[in-house]
Design a protein around this motif. Structure first.
Motif, PDB file in Angstrom:
ATOM      1  N   VAL A  95      -8.930   8.252  66.607  1.00 34.78           N
ATOM      2  CA  VAL A  95      -9.938   9.132  66.015  1.00 34.78           C
ATOM      3  C   VAL A  95     -11.160   8.272  65.705  1.00 34.78           C
ATOM      4  O   VAL A  95     -11.018   7.177  65.148  1.00 34.78           O
ATOM      5  CB  VAL A  95      -9.410   9.787  64.722  1.00 34.78           C
ATOM      6  CG1 VAL A  95     -10.493  10.652  64.078  1.00 34.78           C
ATOM      7  CG2 VAL A  95      -8.159  10.614  65.022  1.00 34.78           C
ATOM      8  N   PRO A  96     -12.357   8.708  66.069  1.00 34.48           N
ATOM      9  CA  PRO A  96     -13.551   7.898  65.808  1.00 34.48           C
ATOM     10  C   PRO A  96     -13.645   7.493  64.334  1.00 34.48           C
ATOM     11  O   PRO A  96     -13.394   8.320  63.448  1.00 34.48           O
ATOM     12  CB  PRO A  96     -14.695   8.831  66.210  1.00 34.48           C
ATOM     13  CG  PRO A  96     -14.091   9.714  67.259  1.00 34.48           C
ATOM     14  CD  PRO A  96     -12.675   9.940  66.812  1.00 34.48           C
ATOM     15  N   PRO A  97     -13.997   6.239  64.058  1.00 35.49           N
ATOM     16  CA  PRO A  97     -13.996   5.736  62.675  1.00 35.49           C
ATOM     17  C   PRO A  97     -14.769   6.604  61.689  1.00 35.49           C
ATOM     18  O   PRO A  97     -14.290   6.853  60.574  1.00 35.49           O
ATOM     19  CB  PRO A  97     -14.613   4.349  62.810  1.00 35.49           C
ATOM     20  CG  PRO A  97     -14.246   3.919  64.197  1.00 35.49           C
ATOM     21  CD  PRO A  97     -14.299   5.157  65.029  1.00 35.49           C
ATOM     22  N   THR A  98     -15.964   7.066  62.068  1.00 36.34           N
ATOM     23  CA  THR A  98     -16.767   7.829  61.106  1.00 36.34           C
ATOM     24  C   THR A  98     -16.257   9.249  60.915  1.00 36.34           C
ATOM     25  O   THR A  98     -16.821   9.998  60.117  1.00 36.34           O
ATOM     26  CB  THR A  98     -18.248   7.852  61.523  1.00 36.34           C
ATOM     27  OG1 THR A  98     -18.369   8.368  62.855  1.00 36.34           O
ATOM     28  CG2 THR A  98     -18.854   6.459  61.447  1.00 36.34           C
ATOM     29  N   ALA A 110     -15.368  -2.904  64.371  1.00 37.22           N
ATOM     30  CA  ALA A 110     -16.122  -3.209  63.154  1.00 37.22           C
ATOM     31  C   ALA A 110     -16.312  -1.964  62.293  1.00 37.22           C
ATOM     32  O   ALA A 110     -16.212  -2.032  61.059  1.00 37.22           O
ATOM     33  CB  ALA A 110     -17.473  -3.817  63.519  1.00 37.22           C
ATOM     34  N   GLN A 111     -16.597  -0.826  62.932  1.00 36.34           N
ATOM     35  CA  GLN A 111     -16.744   0.418  62.173  1.00 36.34           C
ATOM     36  C   GLN A 111     -15.455   0.762  61.432  1.00 36.34           C
ATOM     37  O   GLN A 111     -15.467   1.106  60.238  1.00 36.34           O
ATOM     38  CB  GLN A 111     -17.094   1.574  63.101  1.00 36.34           C
ATOM     39  CG  GLN A 111     -18.486   1.543  63.688  1.00 36.34           C
ATOM     40  CD  GLN A 111     -18.685   2.705  64.639  1.00 36.34           C
ATOM     41  OE1 GLN A 111     -18.482   3.870  64.277  1.00 36.34           O
ATOM     42  NE2 GLN A 111     -19.064   2.411  65.872  1.00 36.34           N
ATOM     43  N   GLN A 112     -14.326   0.697  62.148  1.00 33.95           N
ATOM     44  CA  GLN A 112     -13.046   1.028  61.515  1.00 33.95           C
ATOM     45  C   GLN A 112     -12.730   0.053  60.387  1.00 33.95           C
ATOM     46  O   GLN A 112     -12.200   0.437  59.341  1.00 33.95           O
ATOM     47  CB  GLN A 112     -11.932   1.019  62.561  1.00 33.95           C
ATOM     48  CG  GLN A 112     -10.579   1.518  62.055  1.00 33.95           C
ATOM     49  CD  GLN A 112     -10.619   2.982  61.663  1.00 33.95           C
ATOM     50  OE1 GLN A 112     -11.294   3.783  62.305  1.00 33.95           O
ATOM     51  NE2 GLN A 112      -9.907   3.329  60.603  1.00 33.95           N
ATOM     52  N   PHE A 113     -13.061  -1.205  60.587  1.00 29.05           N
ATOM     53  CA  PHE A 113     -12.871  -2.238  59.569  1.00 29.05           C
ATOM     54  C   PHE A 113     -13.668  -1.885  58.318  1.00 29.05           C
ATOM     55  O   PHE A 113     -13.168  -1.972  57.189  1.00 29.05           O
ATOM     56  CB  PHE A 113     -13.313  -3.566  60.161  1.00 29.05           C
ATOM     57  CG  PHE A 113     -13.098  -4.781  59.296  1.00 29.05           C
ATOM     58  CD1 PHE A 113     -12.034  -4.869  58.419  1.00 29.05           C
ATOM     59  CD2 PHE A 113     -13.970  -5.860  59.377  1.00 29.05           C
ATOM     60  CE1 PHE A 113     -11.840  -5.992  57.637  1.00 29.05           C
ATOM     61  CE2 PHE A 113     -13.793  -6.991  58.613  1.00 29.05           C
ATOM     62  CZ  PHE A 113     -12.718  -7.056  57.732  1.00 29.05           C
ATOM     63  N   THR A 140     -22.986  -0.030  70.359  1.00 33.58           N
ATOM     64  CA  THR A 140     -21.692   0.435  69.858  1.00 33.58           C
ATOM     65  C   THR A 140     -21.580   1.956  69.906  1.00 33.58           C
ATOM     66  O   THR A 140     -22.495   2.659  69.475  1.00 33.58           O
ATOM     67  CB  THR A 140     -21.495  -0.048  68.412  1.00 33.58           C
ATOM     68  OG1 THR A 140     -21.461  -1.474  68.409  1.00 33.58           O
ATOM     69  CG2 THR A 140     -20.219   0.469  67.822  1.00 33.58           C
ATOM     70  N   PRO A 141     -20.457   2.487  70.382  1.00 30.62           N
ATOM     71  CA  PRO A 141     -20.320   3.936  70.501  1.00 30.62           C
ATOM     72  C   PRO A 141     -20.016   4.642  69.192  1.00 30.62           C
ATOM     73  O   PRO A 141     -19.432   4.063  68.276  1.00 30.62           O
ATOM     74  CB  PRO A 141     -19.148   4.101  71.477  1.00 30.62           C
ATOM     75  CG  PRO A 141     -18.352   2.849  71.320  1.00 30.62           C
ATOM     76  CD  PRO A 141     -19.335   1.762  71.004  1.00 30.62           C
ATOM     77  N   LEU A 142     -20.421   5.909  69.154  1.00 30.96           N
ATOM     78  CA  LEU A 142     -20.016   6.815  68.075  1.00 30.96           C
ATOM     79  C   LEU A 142     -18.545   7.169  68.238  1.00 30.96           C
ATOM     80  O   LEU A 142     -17.789   7.234  67.267  1.00 30.96           O
ATOM     81  CB  LEU A 142     -20.871   8.084  68.145  1.00 30.96           C
ATOM     82  CG  LEU A 142     -20.392   9.305  67.348  1.00 30.96           C
ATOM     83  CD1 LEU A 142     -20.553   9.062  65.854  1.00 30.96           C
ATOM     84  CD2 LEU A 142     -21.178  10.549  67.779  1.00 30.96           C
ATOM     85  N   SER A 143     -18.130   7.433  69.476  1.00 31.85           N
ATOM     86  CA  SER A 143     -16.761   7.860  69.774  1.00 31.85           C
ATOM     87  C   SER A 143     -16.330   7.300  71.122  1.00 31.85           C
ATOM     88  O   SER A 143     -17.119   7.246  72.066  1.00 31.85           O
ATOM     89  CB  SER A 143     -16.688   9.390  69.805  1.00 31.85           C
ATOM     90  OG  SER A 143     -15.427   9.819  70.286  1.00 31.85           O
TER      91      SER A 143
END
Length: 276
Positions: free
Chosen positions: A200-203, A111-114, A130-133
């Motif tokens: 790579v983490p979304p944020t 969802a974050q990447q979306f 939900t994880p940060l990474s």
């Protein structure tokens, strides 16, 4: 489009089953958006059954993600960006222009990447445990890498102990999660996990600018408080609610509470007219 489970052919080349509750056309005409549910790694759309039962009047969409449940299980396509492409293709196939997105555990990572890559399609985010990474191999990656077919039911049941439960969860729900695990070949367990920890983490790849609610259990030993607070800071205006007596599996332990939090959050958000 009325309620029921249907098989949806995606432009990404796979077909997935998708549960739809309510009328997608009507909610769009009314200026609203459905709630899109994204399940965790090793699970399926059925993991949301108790949450869905708590939101009987909500318009919702709950697919099985690539490789999971009854979805097609190709050998490739499990990078985080590719899973997001499947989600975009699902919305296109269902003619959904925007959705409120709720993701559980690694489903919230999707969802974050979306939200980073397709903010125009996301009305809001609800991130549940939900994880940060997920970058770098998790402690249980080695156990997954040696899996062979057929997957053992005992192995799947034992894998659930990776996630500490502080509340009683119905035995039938646990049995259903075991069925989810048995539905995945060893190669898919491995490929889907690698897709998360190699990304790579979304944020770190972009910004999330949509309204966001974060629900996190204080006894989550997989997602540390510091990481959750960092994620909240990275998402402008994010609201973090801590469940003091819950672990990582917030959705499993208190689905009715999650349903209430999500419903209240979405009710506060403005609607906008359908485009096109």
């Amino acid at each position: 489009m009325e309620s029921g489970v249907r098989t949806v052919a995606l432009s990404t080349g796979i077909s997935v089953p998708c549960f739809v509750q309510g009328n997608l056309e009507q909610i769009a005409d009314d200026g609203g958006a459905p709630l899109l549910l994204l399940h965790a790694w090793g699970e399926s759309r059925r993991s949301f059954g108790r949450l869905i039962a708590s939101l009987p009047t909500f318009v919702m969409v709950a697919p099985d993600l690539r490789g999971h449940g009854e979805a097609d299980k190709p050998e490739s396509g499990y990078a985080l960006s590719e899973i997001v492409m499947d989600v975009v293709a699902l919305m296109d196939a269902l003619d959904v222009q925007r959705a409120h997105v709720l993701g559980s555990s690694s489903g919230g990572y999707v969802a974050q990447q979306f939200a980073v890559t397709h903010p125009d399609l996301v009305a809001s985010l609800t991130l549940v445990g939900t994880p940060l990474s997920l970058q770098g191999k998790p402690p249980f990656a080695d156990a997954v890498e040696v899996l062979k077919d057929p997957i053992s039911e005992d192995w799947v049941r034992d894998s659930l102990s990776w996630y500490r439960l502080l509340h009683a969860v119905p035995a039938s729900y646990i049995d259903d999660r075991v069925k989810d695990g048995l539905a995945m070949p060893a190669s898919i367990w491995k490929a889907s996990l690698r897709g998360f920890y190699e990304a790579v983490p979304p944020t770190e790849t972009g910004h999330i600018s949509v309204p966001t609610l974060m629900l996190w259990g204080a006894h989550d030993h997989l997602v540390p408080r510091q990481h959750q607070e960092t994620l909240a800071r990275r998402i402008k205006g994010a609201r973090l609610k801590v469940y003091e007596d819950t672990g990582h599996l917030v959705l499993w332990e208190c689905p009715e509470r999650v349903a209430g939090e999500a419903a209240g959050f979405i009710a506060e958000l403005p609607k906008r007219p359908r485009l096109g």
